[in-house]
Motif scaffolding. Structure first.
Motif, PDB file in Angstrom:
ATOM      1  N   ASP A  52      40.028  44.098  19.295  1.00  0.00           N
ATOM      2  CA  ASP A  52      41.083  43.525  20.166  1.00  0.00           C
ATOM      3  C   ASP A  52      41.511  42.250  19.548  1.00  0.00           C
ATOM      4  O   ASP A  52      40.583  41.582  19.034  1.00  0.00           O
ATOM      5  N   LYS A  53      42.968  41.932  19.571  1.00  0.00           N
ATOM      6  CA  LYS A  53      43.316  40.712  18.645  1.00  0.00           C
ATOM      7  C   LYS A  53      44.075  39.924  19.925  1.00  0.00           C
ATOM      8  O   LYS A  53      44.524  39.014  19.572  1.00  0.00           O
ATOM      9  N   CYS A 109      44.384  36.970  22.969  1.00  0.00           N
ATOM     10  CA  CYS A 109      43.954  35.866  23.211  1.00  0.00           C
ATOM     11  C   CYS A 109      45.003  35.095  24.200  1.00  0.00           C
ATOM     12  O   CYS A 109      46.008  35.228  24.457  1.00  0.00           O
ATOM     13  N   CYS A 131      39.560  33.321  19.519  1.00  0.00           N
ATOM     14  CA  CYS A 131      39.764  33.895  18.221  1.00  0.00           C
ATOM     15  C   CYS A 131      38.652  33.756  17.126  1.00  0.00           C
ATOM     16  O   CYS A 131      37.954  32.577  17.365  1.00  0.00           O
ATOM     17  N   GLU A 154      40.120  38.429   8.607  1.00  0.00           N
ATOM     18  CA  GLU A 154      40.953  38.992   9.532  1.00  0.00           C
ATOM     19  C   GLU A 154      40.587  38.086  10.970  1.00  0.00           C
ATOM     20  O   GLU A 154      39.364  37.997  11.044  1.00  0.00           O
ATOM     21  N   VAL A 168      40.412  38.024  14.882  1.00  0.00           N
ATOM     22  CA  VAL A 168      40.247  39.092  15.936  1.00  0.00           C
ATOM     23  C   VAL A 168      39.692  38.366  17.280  1.00  0.00           C
ATOM     24  O   VAL A 168      38.970  37.165  17.199  1.00  0.00           O
ATOM     25  N   ASN A 169      39.689  38.966  18.458  1.00  0.00           N
ATOM     26  CA  ASN A 169      39.036  38.625  19.619  1.00  0.00           C
ATOM     27  C   ASN A 169      37.588  37.969  19.616  1.00  0.00           C
ATOM     28  O   ASN A 169      36.999  39.092  18.911  1.00  0.00           O
ATOM     29  N   PRO A 175      41.010  30.850  12.167  1.00  0.00           N
ATOM     30  CA  PRO A 175      41.589  31.640  13.162  1.00  0.00           C
ATOM     31  C   PRO A 175      42.275  30.647  14.081  1.00  0.00           C
ATOM     32  O   PRO A 175      41.737  29.859  14.567  1.00  0.00           O
ATOM     33  N   CYS A 181      45.327  31.184  17.750  1.00  0.00           N
ATOM     34  CA  CYS A 181      46.040  31.995  18.619  1.00  0.00           C
ATOM     35  C   CYS A 181      47.406  31.853  18.975  1.00  0.00           C
ATOM     36  O   CYS A 181      47.887  30.581  18.868  1.00  0.00           O
ATOM     37  N   VAL A 194      48.144  36.481  20.380  1.00  0.00           N
ATOM     38  CA  VAL A 194      47.482  37.089  19.310  1.00  0.00           C
ATOM     39  C   VAL A 194      46.710  36.614  18.448  1.00  0.00           C
ATOM     40  O   VAL A 194      47.120  35.334  17.876  1.00  0.00           O
ATOM     41  N   CYS A 195      45.518  36.912  18.157  1.00  0.00           N
ATOM     42  CA  CYS A 195      44.904  36.008  17.154  1.00  0.00           C
ATOM     43  C   CYS A 195      45.338  36.287  15.961  1.00  0.00           C
ATOM     44  O   CYS A 195      45.644  37.598  15.276  1.00  0.00           O
ATOM     45  N   THR A 196      45.646  35.336  15.097  1.00  0.00           N
ATOM     46  CA  THR A 196      46.186  35.251  13.683  1.00  0.00           C
ATOM     47  C   THR A 196      45.122  34.445  12.806  1.00  0.00           C
ATOM     48  O   THR A 196      44.296  33.509  13.573  1.00  0.00           O
TER      49      THR A 196
END
Length: 102
Positions: free
Chosen positions: A27-28, A30, A36, A50, A52-53, A84, A86, A90-92
């Motif tokens: 899951d990404k 947020c 994240c 990467e 991610v949540n 990381p 949000c 979406v987490c980036t």
């Protein structure tokens, strides 16, 4: 390349497959940066990270721990880390460059 370095790279590529699958399923979503976390894309530092949540990061970390506990790669092989955050729910991740590299 020295045979030992070549072997390490081959092992990194092989071990990365299961970790990559876990990240693809992660899951990404947020709402804030704190939701994240950065996870390694593979057993070697060279694979990168990467975003991610945080809840999904625990599952990815469990796969990483199982598949990469004997990873032969070293931190000196490369340098790729992210911060990381949000963006648009979406987490980036934003790449962090080592000092002296622009």
């Amino acid at each position: 390349l020295h045979p030992r370095v070549r072997r390490q790279r081959q092992m990194c590529i092989r071990d990365r497959a299961k970790v990559t699958k876990a990240i693809a399923k992660a899951d990404k979503s947020c709402t804030v940066d704190a939701d994240c976390a950065a996870v390694q894309k593979g057993c070697c530092m060279c694979a990168g990270y990467e975003a991610v949540n945080k809840a999904a990061a625990e599952k990815v970390q469990a796969v990483w721990n199982k598949e990469c506990q004997m990873a032969p790669c070293t931190r000196e092989m490369c340098y790729v880390q992210i911060t990381p955050k949000c963006e648009n729910n979406v987490c980036t991740g934003e790449l962090i460059l080592p000092k002296g590299r622009n």
